[in-house]
Design an enzyme around this catalytic site. Structure first.
Site, mmCIF file in Angstrom:
data_model
loop_
_atom_site.group_PDB
_atom_site.id
_atom_site.type_symbol
_atom_site.label_atom_id
_atom_site.label_comp_id
_atom_site.label_asym_id
_atom_site.label_seq_id
_atom_site.Cartn_x
_atom_site.Cartn_y
_atom_site.Cartn_z
ATOM 1 N N GLU A 146 60.451 101.102 45.943
ATOM 2 C CA GLU A 146 60.962 101.635 44.671
ATOM 3 C C GLU A 146 61.103 103.162 44.751
ATOM 4 O OE1 GLU A 146 57.834 99.502 42.574
ATOM 5 O OE2 GLU A 146 59.345 98.529 41.329
ATOM 6 N N GLY A 161 55.989 99.552 45.406
ATOM 7 C CA GLY A 161 56.257 100.899 44.882
ATOM 8 C C GLY A 161 56.811 101.839 45.932
ATOM 9 N N ALA A 186 52.256 100.434 45.171
ATOM 10 C CA ALA A 186 51.352 100.948 44.142
ATOM 11 C C ALA A 186 49.935 100.591 44.570
ATOM 12 C CB ALA A 186 51.692 100.307 42.805
ATOM 13 N N GLU A 206 55.355 92.168 45.471
ATOM 14 C CA GLU A 206 54.492 92.035 44.283
ATOM 15 C C GLU A 206 54.200 90.589 43.925
ATOM 16 O OE1 GLU A 206 57.119 94.052 44.553
ATOM 17 O OE2 GLU A 206 56.641 96.035 43.755
HETATM 18 N N1 COA Z 1 47.137 99.652 47.569
HETATM 19 C C1 COA Z 1 45.891 100.027 47.895
HETATM 20 N N2 COA Z 1 45.450 100.063 49.164
HETATM 21 C C2 COA Z 1 46.311 99.702 50.122
HETATM 22 C C3 COA Z 1 47.616 99.307 49.856
HETATM 23 C C4 COA Z 1 48.022 99.288 48.508
HETATM 24 N N3 COA Z 1 49.274 98.954 48.152
HETATM 25 N N4 COA Z 1 48.224 99.006 51.017
HETATM 26 C C5 COA Z 1 47.316 99.221 51.982
HETATM 27 N N5 COA Z 1 46.151 99.643 51.441
HETATM 28 C C6 COA Z 1 44.902 99.986 52.135
HETATM 29 C C7 COA Z 1 44.168 98.761 52.622
HETATM 30 O O1 COA Z 1 43.390 98.197 51.591
HETATM 31 C C8 COA Z 1 43.314 99.355 53.714
HETATM 32 O O2 COA Z 1 42.243 100.064 53.120
HETATM 33 P P1 COA Z 1 40.737 99.879 53.694
HETATM 34 O O3 COA Z 1 40.822 100.344 55.103
HETATM 35 O O4 COA Z 1 39.928 100.778 52.816
HETATM 36 O O5 COA Z 1 40.418 98.427 53.570
HETATM 37 C C9 COA Z 1 44.231 100.412 54.310
HETATM 38 O O6 COA Z 1 45.208 100.707 53.328
HETATM 39 C C10 COA Z 1 44.954 99.939 55.563
HETATM 40 O O7 COA Z 1 45.676 98.766 55.229
HETATM 41 P P2 COA Z 1 45.539 97.394 56.059
HETATM 42 O O8 COA Z 1 45.909 96.263 55.148
HETATM 43 O O9 COA Z 1 44.203 97.301 56.706
HETATM 44 O O10 COA Z 1 46.648 97.622 57.176
HETATM 45 P P3 COA Z 1 47.442 96.492 57.978
HETATM 46 O O11 COA Z 1 48.126 97.184 59.090
HETATM 47 O O12 COA Z 1 46.550 95.351 58.311
HETATM 48 O O13 COA Z 1 48.551 95.937 56.936
HETATM 49 C C11 COA Z 1 50.230 96.152 55.236
HETATM 50 C C12 COA Z 1 49.558 96.777 56.478
HETATM 51 C C13 COA Z 1 51.192 97.155 54.666
HETATM 52 C C14 COA Z 1 50.986 94.871 55.663
HETATM 53 C C15 COA Z 1 49.135 95.775 54.205
HETATM 54 O O14 COA Z 1 48.316 96.916 54.006
HETATM 55 C C16 COA Z 1 49.660 95.328 52.866
HETATM 56 O O15 COA Z 1 50.126 94.212 52.747
HETATM 57 N N6 COA Z 1 49.564 96.203 51.835
HETATM 58 C C17 COA Z 1 49.924 95.870 50.493
HETATM 59 C C18 COA Z 1 51.429 95.839 50.352
HETATM 60 C C19 COA Z 1 51.793 95.437 48.928
HETATM 61 O O16 COA Z 1 51.559 94.333 48.481
HETATM 62 N N7 COA Z 1 52.386 96.399 48.210
HETATM 63 C C20 COA Z 1 52.847 96.184 46.866
HETATM 64 C C21 COA Z 1 51.816 96.587 45.901
HETATM 65 S S1 COA Z 1 52.451 96.309 44.249
#
Ligand code: COA
Length: 265
Positions: free
Chosen positions: A119, A116, A71, A139
């Site tokens: 999910e 999400g 999400a 989360e």
């Molecule tokens: N919501 C909003 N933005 C997200 C996102 C999310 N769930 N997951 C990734 N993004 C965005 C990042 O903020 C980044 O945006 P920016 O370039 O404007 O800063 C872009 O997507 C790329 O992500 P980034 O974190 O730089 O990539 P990465 O390769 O370093 O890491 C992940 C990849 C998936 C490990 C990491 O993005 C992450 O942990 N995301 C969140 C996962 C999460 O907690 N999901 C559950 C949400 S309830």
């Protein structure tokens, strides 16, 4: 492409014969689900459910890196408790619609399926994952809990131990372990993911649509009720397929040693 999305559209739709591919398309946000994307998905699945030309759906994410990375955290950061509940309900309603679709939906998990994203994959009927994919319910690391059905569907798919491990630790697991736990059906090399998924989708697209629907309904009902009730429901659905031309065609084709042609009637 059936749809030429506006630059702002969070989805891309593509029809390949009777298979509709829905791609979540926010690659710069790793396809994170904001409210607009949740609503667009709901609308796209509604439309596909009503379109007889669509027999099977494939759901995936744009780009090589993510199915859906969760999400949208920036949207959630600003929500009030009431808005948080509404956001959860918005996602849950869409995902429940997908789960109860009358035609098969395959999640093609091409990368991160987190929060999400997992999910969303779990509300689909089948999941094929690239060997490079990672899935999880992170989360807890945000001070949150899963809100789009994760605690409930993971529990039903993989049991209590796996659900508590994934949701309490937030640690992602690789595709092989996800298959071992029953979270994904198959793992294939990333380079073969689309071809293998389309092969399965084509197979289902040639099956009898009303019989597919019968199976989906029986499993949806049976997963939530006592066995006597589920068996009764199955018998009623079994009887119902005898009213279809496709059942006559399928059994006749077997007896005549030819391939059946099913038309969804
Ligand atoms: N919501 C909003 N933005 C997200 C996102 C999310 N769930 N997951 C990734 N993004 C965005 C990042 O903020 C980044 O945006 P920016 O370039 O404007 O800063 C872009 O997507 C790329 O992500 P980034 O974190 O730089 O990539 P990465 O390769 O370093 O890491 C992940 C990849 C998936 C490990 C990491 O993005 C992450 O942990 N995301 C969140 C996962 C999460 O907690 N999901 C559950 C949400 S309830």
């Amino acid at each position: 492409m059936t749809d030429s999305p506006s630059p702002a559209s969070p989805l891309q739709l593509e029809d390949r014969g009777a298979v509709r591919i829905i791609r979540v398309h926010r690659p710069d946000k790793l396809n994170a689900l904001d409210s607009q994307t949740l609503d667009a998905l709901h609308a796209a699945f509604r439309e596909a459910a009503a379109d007889d030309a669509v027999r099977v759906l494939v759901l995936t994410g744009s780009g090589p890196k993510a199915f859906v990375a969760g999400a949208d955290i920036s949207e959630m950061n600003a929500l009030t408790p009431v808005q948080g509940r509404d956001f959860s309900l918005r996602g849950q309603r869409m995902m429940r619609f997908v789960e109860t679709m009358p035609k098969p939906v395959i999640a093609m998990v091409n990368g991160f399926a987190l929060g999400g994203g997992l999910e969303l994959a779990m509300c689909c009927h089948l999941r094929i994952a690239a060997d490079s994919a990672k899935v999880g319910q992170p989360e807890i690391n945000l001070g949150l809990i899963p809100g789009f059905g994760g605690t409930q569907r993971l529990l039903r798919l993989a049991g209590r131990a796996a659900t508590l491990e994934l949701c309490l630790t937030g640690a992602p697991i690789d595709a092989a372990r996800a298959q071992h736990l029953g979270i994904v059906n198959r793992v294939v090399p990333a380079a073969d993911l689309e071809a293998e998924t389309m092969k399965l989708a084509e197979q289902l697209a040639h099956a009898a649509p009303l019989a597919l629907r019968g199976v989906l309904d029986c499993v949806n009902v049976g997963g939530e009720c006592a066995i006597e009730e589920g068996l009764g429901y199955e018998s009623a659905q079994f009887g119902l397929v005898f009213s279809t031309q496709d059942m006559r065609e399928g059994t006749a084709a077997f007896l005549e040693r030819r391939k059946p042609a099913f038309h969804g009637r």
